[in-house]
Design a protein around this motif. Structure first.
Motif, PDB file in Angstrom:
ATOM      1  N   MET A  37       0.845  -1.201   0.000  1.00  0.00           N
ATOM      2  CA  MET A  37       0.000   0.000   0.000  1.00  0.00           C
ATOM      3  C   MET A  37       0.875   1.243   0.000  1.00  0.00           C
ATOM      4  O   MET A  37       1.892   1.295   0.676  1.00  0.00           O
ATOM      5  CB  MET A  37      -0.883   0.031   1.253  1.00  0.00           C
ATOM      6  CG  MET A  37      -2.099  -0.824   1.170  1.00  0.00           C
ATOM      7  SD  MET A  37      -3.184  -0.550   2.567  1.00  0.00           S
ATOM      8  CE  MET A  37      -2.182  -1.070   3.929  1.00  0.00           C
ATOM      9  N   VAL A  43      -8.597   2.114  -0.795  1.00  0.00           N
ATOM     10  CA  VAL A  43      -8.723   0.790  -0.183  1.00  0.00           C
ATOM     11  C   VAL A  43     -10.163   0.567   0.269  1.00  0.00           C
ATOM     12  O   VAL A  43     -10.940   1.502   0.421  1.00  0.00           O
ATOM     13  CB  VAL A  43      -7.774   0.626   1.026  1.00  0.00           C
ATOM     14  CG1 VAL A  43      -6.330   0.680   0.605  1.00  0.00           C
ATOM     15  CG2 VAL A  43      -8.067   1.635   2.101  1.00  0.00           C
ATOM     16  N   VAL A  81      -6.931  -3.556  -1.797  1.00  0.00           N
ATOM     17  CA  VAL A  81      -6.337  -2.339  -2.331  1.00  0.00           C
ATOM     18  C   VAL A  81      -6.892  -2.196  -3.745  1.00  0.00           C
ATOM     19  O   VAL A  81      -6.780  -3.102  -4.567  1.00  0.00           O
ATOM     20  CB  VAL A  81      -4.797  -2.420  -2.339  1.00  0.00           C
ATOM     21  CG1 VAL A  81      -4.205  -1.189  -2.986  1.00  0.00           C
ATOM     22  CG2 VAL A  81      -4.264  -2.588  -0.924  1.00  0.00           C
TER      23      VAL A  81
END
Length: 170
Positions: A37, A43, A81
């Protein structure tokens, strides 16, 4: 012991090995996704909330859930994600103009299923006033000869009877 008696145990151990192996692969893929990330990435949490990553720490992530609203979440609570296009489509409603649909489009309501747009709407409300006589006459005509006739004044008059749960004792 013969091979026939050991075969069920071998199959069971092999199935357990394959199940734990696939579960470990899924866990490793999820951990890798969480570690990759970057700030600015969209997300989805395991609770279904969409947010933008602001900061990434060892075990926590700072998410912007709304403009100027930040919240700290555990890394394990990140479910997916998202790509920028997918995040913008879901959160902001941005849709690409060249979306191709393979099957039929399902409408939001059932109005298109009837196929008859000029059908008069039925009024289910209670009628008051002089129209009641017309409604009673229509109901009597449609009920047929076998239906018992009810006197309108007797049906409206309150009777001197006890309701459920009431007793005559004082």
């Amino acid at each position: 012991m013969s091979l026939v008696t050991l075969l069920p145990f071998i199959v069971l151990i092999g199935a357990m090995f394959l199940m734990t192996r696939s579960a470990k692969k899924k866990q490793q893929a999820a951990a890798q996704m969480r570690n990759e990330m970057q700030p600015g990435t969209g997300v989805r949490t395991i609770g279904g909330m969409y947010a933008t990553v602001k900061e990434v720490h060892d075990d926590t992530v700072l998410l912007e859930v709304a403009p100027a609203v930040h919240a700290v979440y555990a890394k394990n609570s990140i479910g997916a994600v998202l790509t920028d296009a997918e995040y913008n489509r879901i959160v902001h409603g941005d849709e690409e103009e060249d979306i191709e649909v393979d099957g039929p489009v399902v409408p939001d309501d059932a109005s298109s299923l009837t196929g008859d747009d000029d059908v008069a709407k039925i009024d289910l409300g209670k009628k008051d006033g002089p129209d009641d006589a017309e409604a009673d006459a229509t109901a009597d005509a449609t009920a047929g000869a076998d239906a018992p006739k009810v006197d309108a004044e007797k049906a409206v008059e309150p009777k001197d009877a006890k309701a459920d749960g009431e007793s005559g004792a004082k």
